[in-house]
Design an enzyme around this catalytic site. Structure first.
Site, short mmCIF file in Angstrom:
data_model
loop_
_atom_site.label_atom_id
_atom_site.label_comp_id
_atom_site.label_asym_id
_atom_site.label_seq_id
_atom_site.Cartn_x
_atom_site.Cartn_y
_atom_site.Cartn_z
N HIS A 65 -46.46 43.56 -18.73
CA HIS A 65 -47.29 43.24 -19.90
C HIS A 65 -48.17 42.03 -19.61
CE1 HIS A 65 -45.00 39.82 -22.08
NE2 HIS A 65 -44.59 39.85 -20.85
N GLN A 137 -38.13 42.91 -28.14
CA GLN A 137 -38.52 42.97 -29.55
C GLN A 137 -39.00 44.39 -29.85
OE1 GLN A 137 -41.00 39.52 -30.84
NE2 GLN A 137 -40.29 38.55 -28.94
N SER A 160 -43.83 37.04 -30.27
CA SER A 160 -44.25 36.20 -29.14
C SER A 160 -45.76 36.06 -29.05
CB SER A 160 -43.72 36.78 -27.83
OG SER A 160 -42.30 36.76 -27.85
N HIS A 163 -49.92 41.64 -27.02
CA HIS A 163 -49.66 42.13 -25.66
C HIS A 163 -50.45 43.39 -25.35
CE1 HIS A 163 -45.27 40.49 -26.00
NE2 HIS A 163 -45.67 40.57 -27.25
#
Ligand SMILES: Cn1nc(-c2ccccc2)cc1C(=O)N[C@H](Cc1nc2ccccc2[nH]1)C(=O)O
Length: 169
Positions: A65, A137, A160, A163
């Site tokens: 990612h 996640q 976070s 992505h």
């Protein structure tokens, strides 16, 4: 494309791509092949089955990612920037530019992830290794499990940051 096939590395329990003409081997799917073409290669059905084959990685997927964090990220700090203050909208705009530059190329993805990703996996070209459901996640897990090997997601959002995801195994 016909000279490629998928083989299983017995030492690593991982599938790899082997070119029967050049004898070249690669962990990553050859660039320029569509996910459909990859899945039609000899050995693909056996070793690239939807979720990690029958070996040690059964039920797992492998993904890379490129993460761009923002001020509302769970940890608005990274190897690149001590205190990340950009907004989520700014982070999305930045990631759109990378997405355009990547333009479907796994090599370009790894190059830009290593330079720009706010995740410590940047040092691995964004590679997170193999993981099973329940480890990442949920939005990330769903994106990775929803991709064919060799395919890339659109922009997704987790706690976070935002992505781009590339499924590699
Ligand atoms: C899940 N994970 N694996 C690595 C990793 C893997 C291989 C080599 C080096 C680091 C880093 C991380 C991680 O959580 N990094 C976080 C950022 C992040 N948040 C994520 C959410 C989902 C998937 C990957 C994610 N990476 C950080 O550095 O702040």
């Amino acid at each position: 494309m016909s000279e490629w096939e998928v083989r299983m590395s017995t030492s690593k329990g991982l599938p790899y791509f082997f070119n029967t003409q050049t004898k070249q081997s690669s962990w990553e799917a050859p660039s320029g092949l569509t996910p459909e073409q990859i899945n039609q290669l000899p050995g693909a059905k056996q070793y690239l089955s939807k979720e990690g084959g029958g070996g040690a990685n059964a039920g797992k997927v492998r993904a890379s990612h490129l993460l761009v964090k923002h001020r509302d990220s769970r940890r608005p700090s990274s190897w690149k920037e001590n205190n990340i203050t950009r907004s989520k909208e700014e982070a999305i705009d930045i990631l759109r530019q990378y997405q355009a530059e990547i333009n479907g190329s796994p090599e370009k993805f790894a190059e830009l992830a290593s330079i720009h990703s706010d995740c410590s996996s940047h040092s691995n070209g964004g590679d997170l290794g193999w993981f099973s459901r329940g480890q990442m996640q949920k939005p990330f897990e769903d994106a990775a499990y929803g991709l064919e090997v060799g395919a890339m997601s659109d922009i997704i959002s987790t706690d976070s940051g935002v992505h781009l995801v590339l499924r590699t195994g």
